[in-house]
Scaffold this motif. Structure first.
Motif, PDB file in Angstrom:
ATOM      1  N   PRO A   2       0.813  -1.207   0.000  1.00  0.00           N
ATOM      2  CA  PRO A   2       0.000   0.000   0.000  1.00  0.00           C
ATOM      3  C   PRO A   2       0.860   1.277   0.000  1.00  0.00           C
ATOM      4  O   PRO A   2       1.973   1.272   0.522  1.00  0.00           O
ATOM      5  CB  PRO A   2      -0.787  -0.099   1.313  1.00  0.00           C
ATOM      6  CG  PRO A   2      -0.576  -1.505   1.810  1.00  0.00           C
ATOM      7  CD  PRO A   2       0.764  -1.890   1.285  1.00  0.00           C
ATOM      8  N   GLU A   3       0.311   2.342  -0.583  1.00  0.00           N
ATOM      9  CA  GLU A   3       0.985   3.634  -0.573  1.00  0.00           C
ATOM     10  C   GLU A   3       0.319   4.529   0.474  1.00  0.00           C
ATOM     11  O   GLU A   3      -0.535   4.066   1.240  1.00  0.00           O
ATOM     12  CB  GLU A   3       0.929   4.254  -1.975  1.00  0.00           C
ATOM     13  CG  GLU A   3       1.583   3.365  -3.036  1.00  0.00           C
ATOM     14  CD  GLU A   3       1.521   3.930  -4.442  1.00  0.00           C
ATOM     15  OE1 GLU A   3       1.505   5.166  -4.604  1.00  0.00           O
ATOM     16  OE2 GLU A   3       1.482   3.126  -5.399  1.00  0.00           O
ATOM     17  N   LEU A   4       0.705   5.787   0.523  1.00  0.00           N
ATOM     18  CA  LEU A   4       0.222   6.677   1.576  1.00  0.00           C
ATOM     19  C   LEU A   4      -1.304   6.662   1.745  1.00  0.00           C
ATOM     20  O   LEU A   4      -1.792   6.552   2.879  1.00  0.00           O
ATOM     21  CB  LEU A   4       0.729   8.102   1.334  1.00  0.00           C
ATOM     22  CG  LEU A   4       0.371   9.169   2.370  1.00  0.00           C
ATOM     23  CD1 LEU A   4       1.409  10.276   2.381  1.00  0.00           C
ATOM     24  CD2 LEU A   4      -1.008   9.790   2.145  1.00  0.00           C
ATOM     25  N   PRO A   5      -2.099   6.806   0.686  1.00  0.00           N
ATOM     26  CA  PRO A   5      -3.555   6.844   0.886  1.00  0.00           C
ATOM     27  C   PRO A   5      -4.103   5.584   1.554  1.00  0.00           C
ATOM     28  O   PRO A   5      -5.022   5.659   2.375  1.00  0.00           O
ATOM     29  CB  PRO A   5      -4.101   7.015  -0.536  1.00  0.00           C
ATOM     30  CG  PRO A   5      -3.000   7.700  -1.277  1.00  0.00           C
ATOM     31  CD  PRO A   5      -1.752   7.076  -0.727  1.00  0.00           C
ATOM     32  N   GLU A   6      -3.550   4.427   1.186  1.00  0.00           N
ATOM     33  CA  GLU A   6      -4.019   3.188   1.787  1.00  0.00           C
ATOM     34  C   GLU A   6      -3.622   3.123   3.261  1.00  0.00           C
ATOM     35  O   GLU A   6      -4.426   2.745   4.127  1.00  0.00           O
ATOM     36  CB  GLU A   6      -3.442   1.975   1.038  1.00  0.00           C
ATOM     37  CG  GLU A   6      -3.968   1.796  -0.368  1.00  0.00           C
ATOM     38  CD  GLU A   6      -3.395   2.790  -1.373  1.00  0.00           C
ATOM     39  OE1 GLU A   6      -4.178   3.353  -2.161  1.00  0.00           O
ATOM     40  OE2 GLU A   6      -2.170   3.016  -1.351  1.00  0.00           O
ATOM     41  N   VAL A   7      -2.379   3.489   3.560  1.00  0.00           N
ATOM     42  CA  VAL A   7      -1.909   3.451   4.950  1.00  0.00           C
ATOM     43  C   VAL A   7      -2.688   4.439   5.806  1.00  0.00           C
ATOM     44  O   VAL A   7      -3.034   4.156   6.960  1.00  0.00           O
ATOM     45  CB  VAL A   7      -0.396   3.734   5.018  1.00  0.00           C
ATOM     46  CG1 VAL A   7       0.095   3.742   6.472  1.00  0.00           C
ATOM     47  CG2 VAL A   7       0.388   2.682   4.229  1.00  0.00           C
ATOM     48  N   GLU A   8      -3.004   5.602   5.253  1.00  0.00           N
ATOM     49  CA  GLU A   8      -3.777   6.602   5.993  1.00  0.00           C
ATOM     50  C   GLU A   8      -5.168   6.067   6.328  1.00  0.00           C
ATOM     51  O   GLU A   8      -5.685   6.301   7.439  1.00  0.00           O
ATOM     52  CB  GLU A   8      -3.892   7.889   5.178  1.00  0.00           C
ATOM     53  CG  GLU A   8      -4.695   8.998   5.841  1.00  0.00           C
ATOM     54  CD  GLU A   8      -4.064   9.559   7.102  1.00  0.00           C
ATOM     55  OE1 GLU A   8      -4.740  10.314   7.818  1.00  0.00           O
ATOM     56  OE2 GLU A   8      -2.880   9.239   7.393  1.00  0.00           O
ATOM     57  N   ASN A   9      -5.770   5.344   5.417  1.00  0.00           N
ATOM     58  CA  ASN A   9      -7.089   4.783   5.699  1.00  0.00           C
ATOM     59  C   ASN A   9      -7.030   3.619   6.679  1.00  0.00           C
ATOM     60  O   ASN A   9      -7.945   3.427   7.483  1.00  0.00           O
ATOM     61  CB  ASN A   9      -7.771   4.367   4.390  1.00  0.00           C
ATOM     62  CG  ASN A   9      -8.450   5.541   3.703  1.00  0.00           C
ATOM     63  OD1 ASN A   9      -9.571   5.901   4.034  1.00  0.00           O
ATOM     64  ND2 ASN A   9      -7.758   6.175   2.764  1.00  0.00           N
ATOM     65  N   VAL A  10      -5.957   2.857   6.654  1.00  0.00           N
ATOM     66  CA  VAL A  10      -5.750   1.829   7.683  1.00  0.00           C
ATOM     67  C   VAL A  10      -5.623   2.501   9.045  1.00  0.00           C
ATOM     68  O   VAL A  10      -6.232   2.075  10.032  1.00  0.00           O
ATOM     69  CB  VAL A  10      -4.492   0.985   7.371  1.00  0.00           C
ATOM     70  CG1 VAL A  10      -4.148   0.087   8.558  1.00  0.00           C
ATOM     71  CG2 VAL A  10      -4.703   0.142   6.123  1.00  0.00           C
ATOM     72  N   ARG A  11      -4.850   3.575   9.097  1.00  0.00           N
ATOM     73  CA  ARG A  11      -4.659   4.321  10.353  1.00  0.00           C
ATOM     74  C   ARG A  11      -6.002   4.825  10.892  1.00  0.00           C
ATOM     75  O   ARG A  11      -6.308   4.660  12.081  1.00  0.00           O
ATOM     76  CB  ARG A  11      -3.723   5.503  10.121  1.00  0.00           C
ATOM     77  CG  ARG A  11      -3.453   6.333  11.369  1.00  0.00           C
ATOM     78  CD  ARG A  11      -2.660   7.578  11.028  1.00  0.00           C
ATOM     79  NE  ARG A  11      -3.512   8.627  10.517  1.00  0.00           N
ATOM     80  CZ  ARG A  11      -4.105   9.547  11.283  1.00  0.00           C
ATOM     81  NH1 ARG A  11      -3.944   9.534  12.600  1.00  0.00           N
ATOM     82  NH2 ARG A  11      -4.856  10.479  10.736  1.00  0.00           N
ATOM     83  N   ASN A  12      -6.782   5.446  10.041  1.00  0.00           N
ATOM     84  CA  ASN A  12      -8.064   5.997  10.472  1.00  0.00           C
ATOM     85  C   ASN A  12      -8.984   4.908  11.021  1.00  0.00           C
ATOM     86  O   ASN A  12      -9.687   5.112  12.016  1.00  0.00           O
ATOM     87  CB  ASN A  12      -8.743   6.727   9.313  1.00  0.00           C
ATOM     88  CG  ASN A  12      -8.033   8.018   8.951  1.00  0.00           C
ATOM     89  OD1 ASN A  12      -7.362   8.614   9.779  1.00  0.00           O
ATOM     90  ND2 ASN A  12      -8.174   8.445   7.700  1.00  0.00           N
TER      91      ASN A  12
END
Length: 276
Positions: A2-12
Motif C-alpha cells: 500500500p501507498e500513503l492513501p491506503e496506509v492513511e485509511n488503515v490508520r483511520n
C-alpha cells in the motif's frame, strides 16, 4: 502497495477500533516480521503497553504506546484485522497482539514482506525509516522550494524522483503515474529539466492526487482493504495506471507502458511529451 492513501485509511480505521486499549501479550508467528529488537525483547516490551495514538509518516504506521513507538511497514500486502480471540487464525496471520478487550489485533501478510520495529519514543526521529523522509504531500508541508531543491541537481527521471521517499513521503508506483499524467510531464524527463512552472504544476498535482486518493479510501488493485475489511475506491478514478492500450480520456491516444526506475510505468505519449 500500500501507498500513503491506503496506509492513511488503515490508520483511520485502527484509531476507531483500538485506541486506548492495552496490549496484554504478543505472539510472533513469523519472526522475520520483527526487524528490531529481538523477538523475545519485542514481546517483553509490548506487554502492558497502552495504544495512546496511531500516526503515519509516509508509508509507515506509527503505533504510539506508553513508552515506545511501534513502526509498521505493510510493504506489498500487509494488513491489520481486529478479531475476537475465539476466531481461528488464518495461515497468513504472523503477529497477534492480545488486547484487554478480549480482542486481538492481528497482522496478516501473504508475502511476509512487512516489517515492525519497536523504538523508544525519544529516538523515533533518529530511526532510519523515519529520519530521511521528505515532506508529506499536503498544502501545509509540501512547498515548491522543496521540490526545486530536490530536483535541480538530479538527472534521474522524474518518475524515479517521485518514488524516492526523500523527495516526497508516501508516493509509490500507482500515484507517481497518476501525478505525472495530471501534470502533463513525461515520466522519463530528467528532474533538472523541469521549469519552475512545471514544478509548481507538479506540486499541485501531487497534493491533489494524494488528497483525492485518501478521500476515496485508497486504491484496491490486488488485496488492499482497510481495518474494517473495506476495499478502496480510487481505482475507479485512475487515468493511466493499469490502462495500457486503453484510450486517453484527454486526447484519445493510446496509453503506453514502459519501464522507468525498474517499475512498470503508464503514460500518454501525446499528453506527456518527452520534449516538454
Amino acid at each position: 502497495m500500500p501507498e500513503l492513501p491506503e496506509v492513511e485509511n488503515v490508520r483511520n480505521g485502527l484509531k476507531k477500533l483500538i485506541l486506548g486499549k492495552i496490549i496484554i501479550d504478543t505472539h510472533v508467528l513469523w519472526s522475520n516480521i520483527i526487524k528490531e529488537p529481538s523477538v523475545s525483547e519485542f514481546q517483553k516490551k509490548m506487554r502492558g503497553q497502552k495504544i495512546v495514538d496511531i500516526k503515519r509518516q509516509g508509508k509507515f504506521l506509527l503505533f504510539i504506546l506508553n513508552d515506545y513507538v511501534l513502526i509498521s511497514h505493510l510493504r506489498m500486502e500487509g494488513k491489520y484485522r481486529i478479531e475476537k480471540a475465539t476466531v481461528p487464525l488464518t495461515k497468513h496471520t504472523h503477529v497477534v497482539f492480545e488486547l484487554d478487550s478480549d480482542e486481538q489485533l492481528r497482522y496478516l501478510d501473504v508475502r511476509k514482506f512487512g516489517k515492525m520495529s519497536l523504538v523508544d519514543k525519544d529516538k523515533l526521529h533518529l530511526h532510519p525509516s523515519i529520519k530521511n523522509l521528505g515532506p508529506e504531500p499536503t498544502v501545509e508541508t509540501l512547498k515548491t522550494e522543496d521540490l526545486i531543491k530536490a530536483l535541480k541537481k538530479t538527472e534521474r527521471p522524474i518518475k524515479a524522483c517521485l518514488l524516492d521517499q526523500k523527495t516526497v513521503a508516501g508516493i509509490g508506483n500507482i500515484y507517481a503515474d497518476e501525478i505525472l499524467y495530471d501534470a502533463y510531464i513525461h515520466p522519463e524527463r530528467k528532474g533538472n529539466s523541469l521549469s519552475s512552472d512545471e514544478i509548481e504544476k507538479l506540486k499541485t498535482s501531487i497534493i491533489g492526487i494524494m488528497s483525492d486518493a485518501v478521500e476515496k479510501g485508497g486504491t484496491t488493485i490486488r488485496t488492499y482493504s482497510n481495518a474494517f475489511g473495506v476495499e478502496g475506491n480510487y481505482q475507479s478514478y485512475l487515468n493511466v495506471y493499469g490502462k495500457k492500450d486503453e484510450t486517453c480520456q484527454r486526447c484519445q491516444h493510446k496509453i503506453e507502458k514502459i519501464k522507468v526506475a525498474q517499475r512498470g510505468t503508464h503514460y500518454c505519449p501525446h499528453c506527456q511529451k518527452i520534449g516538454r
